[in-house]
Design a protein around this motif. Structure first.
Motif, PDB file in Angstrom:
ATOM      1  N   PRO A 136       0.813  -1.222   0.000  1.00  0.00           N
ATOM      2  CA  PRO A 136       0.000   0.000   0.000  1.00  0.00           C
ATOM      3  C   PRO A 136       0.845   1.269   0.000  1.00  0.00           C
ATOM      4  O   PRO A 136       1.940   1.309   0.569  1.00  0.00           O
ATOM      5  N   LYS A 137       0.324   2.299  -0.650  1.00  0.00           N
ATOM      6  CA  LYS A 137       0.941   3.626  -0.599  1.00  0.00           C
ATOM      7  C   LYS A 137       0.495   4.315   0.685  1.00  0.00           C
ATOM      8  O   LYS A 137      -0.698   4.309   1.002  1.00  0.00           O
ATOM      9  N   VAL A 138       1.428   4.900   1.418  1.00  0.00           N
ATOM     10  CA  VAL A 138       1.082   5.490   2.708  1.00  0.00           C
ATOM     11  C   VAL A 138       1.754   6.853   2.882  1.00  0.00           C
ATOM     12  O   VAL A 138       2.753   7.180   2.236  1.00  0.00           O
ATOM     13  N   LEU A 139       1.164   7.642   3.785  1.00  0.00           N
ATOM     14  CA  LEU A 139       1.759   8.881   4.274  1.00  0.00           C
ATOM     15  C   LEU A 139       1.880   8.768   5.787  1.00  0.00           C
ATOM     16  O   LEU A 139       0.992   8.202   6.435  1.00  0.00           O
ATOM     17  N   LEU A 140       2.940   9.286   6.348  1.00  0.00           N
ATOM     18  CA  LEU A 140       3.128   9.302   7.795  1.00  0.00           C
ATOM     19  C   LEU A 140       2.668  10.650   8.327  1.00  0.00           C
ATOM     20  O   LEU A 140       3.154  11.688   7.874  1.00  0.00           O
ATOM     21  N   ARG A 141       1.721  10.631   9.268  1.00  0.00           N
ATOM     22  CA  ARG A 141       1.210  11.894   9.782  1.00  0.00           C
ATOM     23  C   ARG A 141       2.104  12.428  10.897  1.00  0.00           C
ATOM     24  O   ARG A 141       2.374  11.735  11.885  1.00  0.00           O
ATOM     25  N   VAL A 142       2.547  13.657  10.719  1.00  0.00           N
ATOM     26  CA  VAL A 142       3.468  14.284  11.671  1.00  0.00           C
ATOM     27  C   VAL A 142       2.767  15.431  12.378  1.00  0.00           C
ATOM     28  O   VAL A 142       2.134  16.273  11.758  1.00  0.00           O
ATOM     29  N   GLN A 143       2.899  15.442  13.693  1.00  0.00           N
ATOM     30  CA  GLN A 143       2.353  16.548  14.484  1.00  0.00           C
ATOM     31  C   GLN A 143       3.518  17.419  14.942  1.00  0.00           C
ATOM     32  O   GLN A 143       4.380  16.970  15.705  1.00  0.00           O
ATOM     33  N   GLY A 206       7.749  22.761   5.631  1.00  0.00           N
ATOM     34  CA  GLY A 206       8.625  22.285   4.563  1.00  0.00           C
ATOM     35  C   GLY A 206      10.017  21.963   5.051  1.00  0.00           C
ATOM     36  O   GLY A 206      10.587  20.908   4.713  1.00  0.00           O
ATOM     37  N   GLU A 207      10.588  22.863   5.856  1.00  0.00           N
ATOM     38  CA  GLU A 207      11.940  22.641   6.367  1.00  0.00           C
ATOM     39  C   GLU A 207      12.000  21.413   7.270  1.00  0.00           C
ATOM     40  O   GLU A 207      12.891  20.575   7.151  1.00  0.00           O
ATOM     41  N   THR A 208      11.034  21.311   8.194  1.00  0.00           N
ATOM     42  CA  THR A 208      11.040  20.216   9.163  1.00  0.00           C
ATOM     43  C   THR A 208      10.824  18.875   8.480  1.00  0.00           C
ATOM     44  O   THR A 208      11.510  17.886   8.778  1.00  0.00           O
ATOM     45  N   ILE A 209       9.867  18.821   7.552  1.00  0.00           N
ATOM     46  CA  ILE A 209       9.553  17.563   6.887  1.00  0.00           C
ATOM     47  C   ILE A 209      10.697  17.125   5.968  1.00  0.00           C
ATOM     48  O   ILE A 209      11.000  15.936   5.850  1.00  0.00           O
ATOM     49  N   THR A 210      11.351  18.075   5.310  1.00  0.00           N
ATOM     50  CA  THR A 210      12.489  17.724   4.452  1.00  0.00           C
ATOM     51  C   THR A 210      13.610  17.110   5.276  1.00  0.00           C
ATOM     52  O   THR A 210      14.221  16.106   4.875  1.00  0.00           O
ATOM     53  N   THR A 211      13.870  17.695   6.439  1.00  0.00           N
ATOM     54  CA  THR A 211      14.894  17.140   7.337  1.00  0.00           C
ATOM     55  C   THR A 211      14.513  15.745   7.791  1.00  0.00           C
ATOM     56  O   THR A 211      15.347  14.822   7.806  1.00  0.00           O
ATOM     57  N   LEU A 212      13.236  15.556   8.152  1.00  0.00           N
ATOM     58  CA  LEU A 212      12.754  14.245   8.600  1.00  0.00           C
ATOM     59  C   LEU A 212      12.866  13.213   7.478  1.00  0.00           C
ATOM     60  O   LEU A 212      13.284  12.080   7.698  1.00  0.00           O
ATOM     61  N   ALA A 213      12.478  13.606   6.269  1.00  0.00           N
ATOM     62  CA  ALA A 213      12.544  12.696   5.120  1.00  0.00           C
ATOM     63  C   ALA A 213      13.986  12.255   4.862  1.00  0.00           C
ATOM     64  O   ALA A 213      14.248  11.074   4.588  1.00  0.00           O
ATOM     65  N   ASN A 214      14.916  13.191   4.935  1.00  0.00           N
ATOM     66  CA  ASN A 214      16.324  12.851   4.716  1.00  0.00           C
ATOM     67  C   ASN A 214      16.835  11.891   5.810  1.00  0.00           C
ATOM     68  O   ASN A 214      17.593  10.967   5.522  1.00  0.00           O
ATOM     69  N   SER A 215      16.397  12.125   7.038  1.00  0.00           N
ATOM     70  CA  SER A 215      16.841  11.275   8.155  1.00  0.00           C
ATOM     71  C   SER A 215      16.311   9.847   8.016  1.00  0.00           C
ATOM     72  O   SER A 215      16.984   8.881   8.365  1.00  0.00           O
ATOM     73  N   LEU A 216      15.082   9.714   7.484  1.00  0.00           N
ATOM     74  CA  LEU A 216      14.462   8.395   7.311  1.00  0.00           C
ATOM     75  C   LEU A 216      14.704   7.807   5.928  1.00  0.00           C
ATOM     76  O   LEU A 216      14.251   6.706   5.644  1.00  0.00           O
ATOM     77  N   ASN A 217      15.400   8.569   5.067  1.00  0.00           N
ATOM     78  CA  ASN A 217      15.657   8.141   3.686  1.00  0.00           C
ATOM     79  C   ASN A 217      14.342   7.843   2.951  1.00  0.00           C
ATOM     80  O   ASN A 217      14.195   6.800   2.309  1.00  0.00           O
ATOM     81  N   ILE A 218      13.409   8.772   3.085  1.00  0.00           N
ATOM     82  CA  ILE A 218      12.109   8.654   2.431  1.00  0.00           C
ATOM     83  C   ILE A 218      12.012   9.702   1.334  1.00  0.00           C
ATOM     84  O   ILE A 218      12.163  10.898   1.597  1.00  0.00           O
ATOM     85  N   PRO A 219      11.774   9.284   0.093  1.00  0.00           N
ATOM     86  CA  PRO A 219      11.616  10.270  -0.991  1.00  0.00           C
ATOM     87  C   PRO A 219      10.287  10.992  -0.856  1.00  0.00           C
ATOM     88  O   PRO A 219       9.260  10.378  -0.587  1.00  0.00           O
TER      89      PRO A 219
END
Length: 221
Positions: A136-143, A206-219
């Protein structure tokens, strides 16, 4: 499309005939309003309607016919949306209350995108996906922290919707190998009318999520 005078006259006849309260929906106006919105939206932007706002099939069919996506938050909403002829590639599943049984319903119906609100949801969906041999395609919800706004539920307290970015950093990727993680879902500030505040918030996201994506290696698809 009937004129408002014609609609008013017809509505007056219904009011005189019925001896109870009722709902009146101007579906012609809704359709025209949605068409005006769609006409100024870029092709790479997809708009979604929350079924919980009003699950009436006549309303859902208008969104369906105009190519809008539908957001469902329960099995009842999912059933109603599918019964209204919305194809599952136009359905996104949100909401904090998701069980293994509900995840199976979503996968059995090939719902396009599933939003995960916690680590447990990620692990549970992975278990079900493995059993069904699906990805399944998923999104991770971040608070995120409340910078420049307040919670959609009011105040600045933590809500049941999503978990903070630090929690997602602890996710065991070996338990999510069946998930196609497309990116993240962030929605927590409400009642913002000032454009500058909104810009500031979205820049922070945008800044926070980009950092998180890079840390988790998520495109960030």
């Amino acid at each position: 499309m009937k004129t408002w005078t014609e609609q008013r006259d017809k509505l007056s006849k219904v009011m005189n005939r019925l001896d109870s309260s009722f709902y009146f929906y101007n579906l012609d106006h809704l359709k025209a309003h949605l068409q005006s919105i769609a006409s100024v939206i870029d092709d790479d932007v997809k708009l979604w309607y929350a079924c919980k706002a009003n699950p009436y099939s006549g309303i859902l069919k208008i969104f369906r016919n105009l190519g809008f996506g539908i957001d469902v938050a329960s099995k009842g909403e999912l059933d109603q949306v599918i019964a209204s002829g919305v194809t599952t590639d136009h359905i996104i599943a949100t909401g904090p209350s998701k069980s293994r049984k509900y995840f199976k319903e979503l996968l059995d119906n090939d719902v396009d995108i599933i939003v995960l609100e916690s680590l447990n949801q990620a692990y549970w969906l992975n278990e079900v996906a493995s059993q069904l041999n699906k990805t399944p395609k998923v999104l991770l919800r971040v608070q995120l922290s409340w910078q420049g706004g307040s919670s959609v539920l009011g105040g600045d307290a933590i809500t049941p919707f999503g978990v903070e970015d630090e929690s997602w950093l602890t996710m065991d990727r070996s338990k999510t190998d069946k998930l196609d993680i497309l990116g993240f879902h962030v929605f927590q500030w409400g009642n913002l009318m000032e454009l500058d505040r909104l810009k500031t918030i979205w820049w922070h996201i945008g800044e926070t999520i980009t950092t998180l994506a890079n840390s988790l290696n998520i495109p960030l698809k």
